[in-house]
Design a protein around this motif. Structure first.
Motif, mmCIF file in Angstrom:
data_model
loop_
_atom_site.group_PDB
_atom_site.id
_atom_site.type_symbol
_atom_site.label_atom_id
_atom_site.label_comp_id
_atom_site.label_asym_id
_atom_site.label_seq_id
_atom_site.Cartn_x
_atom_site.Cartn_y
_atom_site.Cartn_z
ATOM 1 N N ARG A 1 5.702 -0.838 -1.556
ATOM 2 C CA ARG A 1 6.362 -1.128 -2.762
ATOM 3 C C ARG A 1 7.512 -0.014 -2.363
ATOM 4 O O ARG A 1 8.656 -0.392 -3.194
ATOM 5 C CB ARG A 1 6.032 -1.405 -3.936
ATOM 6 N N TRP A 2 8.334 0.789 -1.665
ATOM 7 C CA TRP A 2 8.552 2.244 -1.869
ATOM 8 C C TRP A 2 9.701 2.294 -0.815
ATOM 9 O O TRP A 2 9.019 1.366 0.230
ATOM 10 C CB TRP A 2 8.002 3.695 -1.679
ATOM 11 N N GLY A 3 11.183 2.603 -1.275
ATOM 12 C CA GLY A 3 12.233 2.479 0.107
ATOM 13 C C GLY A 3 12.990 0.731 0.376
ATOM 14 O O GLY A 3 13.680 1.280 1.416
ATOM 15 N N THR A 4 12.238 -0.395 -0.242
ATOM 16 C CA THR A 4 13.157 -1.888 -1.283
ATOM 17 C C THR A 4 14.333 -1.400 -1.610
ATOM 18 O O THR A 4 14.003 -0.593 -2.714
ATOM 19 C CB THR A 4 12.026 -2.681 -1.552
ATOM 20 N N PRO A 5 14.658 -1.890 -1.633
ATOM 21 C CA PRO A 5 15.738 -2.306 -2.456
ATOM 22 C C PRO A 5 16.013 -2.228 -4.044
ATOM 23 O O PRO A 5 16.661 -1.971 -4.649
ATOM 24 C CB PRO A 5 16.822 -4.071 -2.153
ATOM 25 N N ASN A 6 14.638 -2.923 -4.048
ATOM 26 C CA ASN A 6 14.004 -2.366 -5.697
ATOM 27 C C ASN A 6 12.767 -1.497 -5.991
ATOM 28 O O ASN A 6 12.453 -1.437 -6.323
ATOM 29 C CB ASN A 6 13.224 -4.434 -5.868
ATOM 30 N N SER A 7 13.318 -0.563 -4.917
ATOM 31 C CA SER A 7 11.726 0.327 -5.337
ATOM 32 C C SER A 7 12.192 1.175 -6.118
ATOM 33 O O SER A 7 11.514 1.910 -6.806
ATOM 34 C CB SER A 7 12.035 1.018 -3.731
ATOM 35 N N ALA A 8 13.160 1.255 -7.306
ATOM 36 C CA ALA A 8 13.394 2.167 -7.775
ATOM 37 C C ALA A 8 12.230 1.923 -8.644
ATOM 38 O O ALA A 8 11.865 0.360 -9.648
ATOM 39 C CB ALA A 8 14.851 1.920 -9.134
ATOM 40 N N PRO A 9 11.462 3.095 -9.731
ATOM 41 C CA PRO A 9 10.067 2.961 -10.315
ATOM 42 C C PRO A 9 10.573 2.219 -11.849
ATOM 43 O O PRO A 9 11.311 2.984 -12.560
ATOM 44 C CB PRO A 9 9.474 4.037 -10.244
ATOM 45 N N ALA A 10 9.482 1.858 -12.653
ATOM 46 C CA ALA A 10 9.961 1.617 -14.053
ATOM 47 C C ALA A 10 9.440 2.422 -14.088
ATOM 48 O O ALA A 10 8.346 2.830 -14.534
ATOM 49 C CB ALA A 10 8.898 0.264 -14.151
ATOM 50 N N LEU A 11 9.670 3.197 -15.408
ATOM 51 C CA LEU A 11 10.153 4.405 -15.724
ATOM 52 C C LEU A 11 8.827 4.428 -17.598
ATOM 53 O O LEU A 11 9.802 3.411 -18.323
ATOM 54 C CB LEU A 11 11.165 5.909 -15.894
ATOM 55 N N THR A 12 8.076 5.085 -17.647
ATOM 56 C CA THR A 12 7.612 4.859 -18.571
ATOM 57 C C THR A 12 7.533 5.656 -19.368
ATOM 58 O O THR A 12 7.477 6.649 -18.896
ATOM 59 C CB THR A 12 5.929 4.829 -18.785
ATOM 60 N N ILE B 1 -4.601 10.952 2.132
ATOM 61 C CA ILE B 1 -3.470 11.222 1.809
ATOM 62 C C ILE B 1 -3.208 10.033 0.430
ATOM 63 O O ILE B 1 -3.258 9.066 0.826
ATOM 64 C CB ILE B 1 -2.727 11.745 2.993
ATOM 65 N N ALA B 2 -2.867 11.187 -0.190
ATOM 66 C CA ALA B 2 -2.378 10.420 -1.293
ATOM 67 C C ALA B 2 -0.759 10.802 -1.119
ATOM 68 O O ALA B 2 -0.183 12.240 -0.458
ATOM 69 C CB ALA B 2 -3.494 10.925 -3.060
ATOM 70 N N PHE B 3 0.369 10.031 -1.656
ATOM 71 C CA PHE B 3 1.516 9.905 -1.273
ATOM 72 C C PHE B 3 2.075 9.935 -3.085
ATOM 73 O O PHE B 3 1.592 8.732 -3.944
ATOM 74 C CB PHE B 3 2.002 9.032 -0.987
ATOM 75 N N GLN B 4 3.555 10.555 -3.167
ATOM 76 C CA GLN B 4 3.689 10.785 -4.560
ATOM 77 C C GLN B 4 5.341 10.360 -4.204
ATOM 78 O O GLN B 4 5.393 11.413 -3.675
ATOM 79 C CB GLN B 4 3.603 12.197 -5.415
ATOM 80 N N PRO B 5 6.063 9.859 -5.203
ATOM 81 C CA PRO B 5 7.266 9.303 -4.963
ATOM 82 C C PRO B 5 8.506 9.964 -5.529
ATOM 83 O O PRO B 5 7.653 11.224 -5.907
ATOM 84 C CB PRO B 5 7.008 7.834 -5.696
ATOM 85 N N ALA C 1 -2.823 6.796 -3.173
ATOM 86 C CA ALA C 1 -3.877 6.555 -1.281
ATOM 87 C C ALA C 1 -4.103 5.094 -1.235
ATOM 88 O O ALA C 1 -4.477 4.954 -0.676
ATOM 89 C CB ALA C 1 -4.832 7.307 -1.561
ATOM 90 N N SER C 2 -2.746 3.982 -1.777
ATOM 91 C CA SER C 2 -3.227 2.785 -1.817
ATOM 92 C C SER C 2 -1.376 2.390 -1.252
ATOM 93 O O SER C 2 -0.173 2.110 -1.433
ATOM 94 C CB SER C 2 -3.008 1.692 -3.431
ATOM 95 N N PRO C 3 -2.323 2.335 0.498
ATOM 96 C CA PRO C 3 -0.824 1.131 1.198
ATOM 97 C C PRO C 3 0.160 -0.188 -0.104
ATOM 98 O O PRO C 3 1.187 -0.164 0.718
ATOM 99 C CB PRO C 3 -1.708 1.219 2.007
ATOM 100 N N GLU C 4 -1.227 -0.588 -0.714
ATOM 101 C CA GLU C 4 0.042 -1.675 -1.288
ATOM 102 C C GLU C 4 0.601 -1.071 -2.301
ATOM 103 O O GLU C 4 2.140 -0.779 -2.299
ATOM 104 C CB GLU C 4 -1.116 -2.084 -2.293
ATOM 105 N N ASP C 5 0.462 0.145 -2.748
ATOM 106 C CA ASP C 5 1.515 0.852 -3.471
ATOM 107 C C ASP C 5 2.450 1.280 -2.145
ATOM 108 O O ASP C 5 3.722 1.502 -3.508
ATOM 109 C CB ASP C 5 0.308 2.130 -4.665
ATOM 110 N N TRP C 6 2.064 2.322 -1.501
ATOM 111 C CA TRP C 6 3.246 2.623 -0.446
ATOM 112 C C TRP C 6 4.624 1.213 -0.253
ATOM 113 O O TRP C 6 5.109 1.574 0.592
ATOM 114 C CB TRP C 6 2.489 3.129 0.398
#
Length: 437
Positions: free
Chosen positions: A426-437, A204-208, A419-424
């Motif tokens: 970082r989501w849901g925290t107060p600073n979870s807004a991704p850096a848009l490139t 399973i891969a998750f997309q934010p 599919a990386s739990p390390e990436d997952w």
């Protein structure tokens, strides 16, 4: 060497007779000459036999090569011969088209090197039980470019004419296509999908998904990946499962795996799983959701657009049951076709996801802007709480969606499926807004 030996013998005899009487010497000399002549004749005969053998063997090899080439030209497939160790000793020119290798590159190579993952074990078992005559097998090979390709192969043992012992294998391979061999491919798909189901080979891969006002990650979409078939996309695998009559089984396995993996996500994030109308009507879906142990208020069931629904009445009770459990309903790929519009009108979803075909270039295309604005207005009229734009790849598209009143967005600009739990984490925290490139 033989001539020098004969001369040495003759010299020895001649020297010996010089010490004897003249009549005896003449007799011995004549005997020596006769023996030497016989010796030379014998050697010459042996040499001729050797030359004839070499010439005959060469002629047989040339004849065999000619026969194989002639057979290859008329067989309509790839002709090959293997030794007892399953190494190629002959290959016709068709190998280049079938597997991407020139015949000269295959000589001495083991046939197993051209089989796809796990196929060697299957083939070894089947070959061991072959009869002495010609046998037919369906084999999954691997092209030089990494693609899996299916072949219908004929194979027969080669028997030595004198010893009657097997000295190799010979056969042909003919590429199979779904269009020309639907029955064969249905069985092929059944076999490959059954292997995936048996071993639960689904990752399973998750997309934010981000909220367009706060910019924070508010949820994810669960996407299935198949490590045993890395060169094939999920759409290919699900299509094969449907062709084999195992589509619902594979969907349910993917849903169970997605819910299992969701336990590694921040509990504030919702999890969207893709469901076809057929599986929505399947009681096993509710069973899988209840058995997961996940807070079902976090779960969103996305109805895929691709399959039409003949009778929406069969979906009424499952939809009501999902809502009783707190599960929200989303229509995926809205705007991409007639089926999605019927889904929206009939199922009254909580969430509408706008297809990427409308999102792409929405910042510059007036027609697309008008359609997205219409979807937003329609959602408000029917009580849909959230509109999500899919496939966002540029900041301009993101800004246009925000201006048009779209609530949330997902796409490569925001984050690729991972599919990386390390990436997952970082989501849901107060600073979870991704850096848009």
């Amino acid at each position: 060497m033989y001539v020098l030996t004969g001369i040495s013998v003759l010299a020895t005899v001649t020297f010996s007779v010089t010490a004897t009487s003249e009549p005896l010497a003449d007799w011995l000399a004549a005997l020596a000459i006769a023996l030497f002549a016989a010796f030379l004749l014998a050697q010459q005969w042996a040499l001729r036999v050797l030359v004839r053998t070499v010439v005959r063997e060469h002629h047989d090899a040339v004849t065999l090569q000619g026969r194989l080439d002639a057979a290859a030209a008329t067989s309509g497939g790839w002709l090959y011969t293997l030794d007892t160790e399953s190494r190629f000793v002959y290959s016709s020119d068709a190998s280049l088209e079938c597997v991407g290798y020139e015949p000269s590159e295959l000589l001495g190579t083991e046939a197993a090197a051209l089989l796809s993952q796990d196929e060697d074990q299957h083939l070894g078992t089947r070959v061991a039980g072959l009869a002495q005559g010609v046998n037919t097998l369906v084999v999954r090979g691997r092209h030089r470019n990494g693609e899996d390709r299916w072949f219908e192969c004929t194979i027969a043992p080669v028997i030595d004419a004198i010893t009657k012992a097997p000295i190799g294998w010979t056969g042909t391979a003919r590429p199979l296509t779904d269009a020309k061999h639907p029955g064969i491919f249905r069985e092929i798909h059944r076999r490959t999908v059954t292997e995936i189901l048996r071993d639960e080979r689904v990752a399973i891969a998750f997309q934010p998904i981000i909220d367009l006002i706060s910019g924070r990650v508010i949820g994810v979409e669960a996407l299935s990946r198949f490590p045993s078939r890395p060169s094939d996309g999920p759409d290919v695998i699900f299509a094969e499962a449907a062709n084999a009559g195992l589509g619902a089984d594979l969907e349910l396995l993917s849903i169970r795996r997605a819910l299992e993996e969701s336990t590694f996500l921040d509990p504030s994030l919702h999890v969207a799983v893709n469901v076809s109308p057929a599986v929505l009507a399947n009681p096993s879906l509710i069973d899988a959701l209840l058995a997961s142990g996940v807070d079902l208020r976090r779960v969103i069931v996305e109805i895929t657009e691709h399959a039409s629904v003949v009778d929406y009445r069969v979906l009424e009770r499952p939809r009501e049951r999902l809502r009783e459990l707190g599960v929200r309903l989303a229509i995926d790929d809205a705007g991409s076709g007639y089926a999605s519009l019927r889904h929206v009108v009939t199922l009254s979803p909580d969430i509408i996801k706008i297809d990427r075909a409308l999102v792409t270039d929405v910042d510059t295309d007036r027609a697309r802007r008008a359609l997205v604005a219409a979807v937003v207005m329609f959602a408000m009229e029917i009580g849909t709480t959230t509109v999500v734009g899919e496939g966002v790849e540029t900041k301009a598209e993101l800004e246009a969606l925000t201006t048009l009143g779209v609530d949330a967005a997902q796409g490569y600009l925001i984050g690729r499926p991972t599919a990386s739990p390390e990436d997952w984490s970082r989501w849901g925290t107060p600073n979870s807004a991704p850096a848009l490139t």
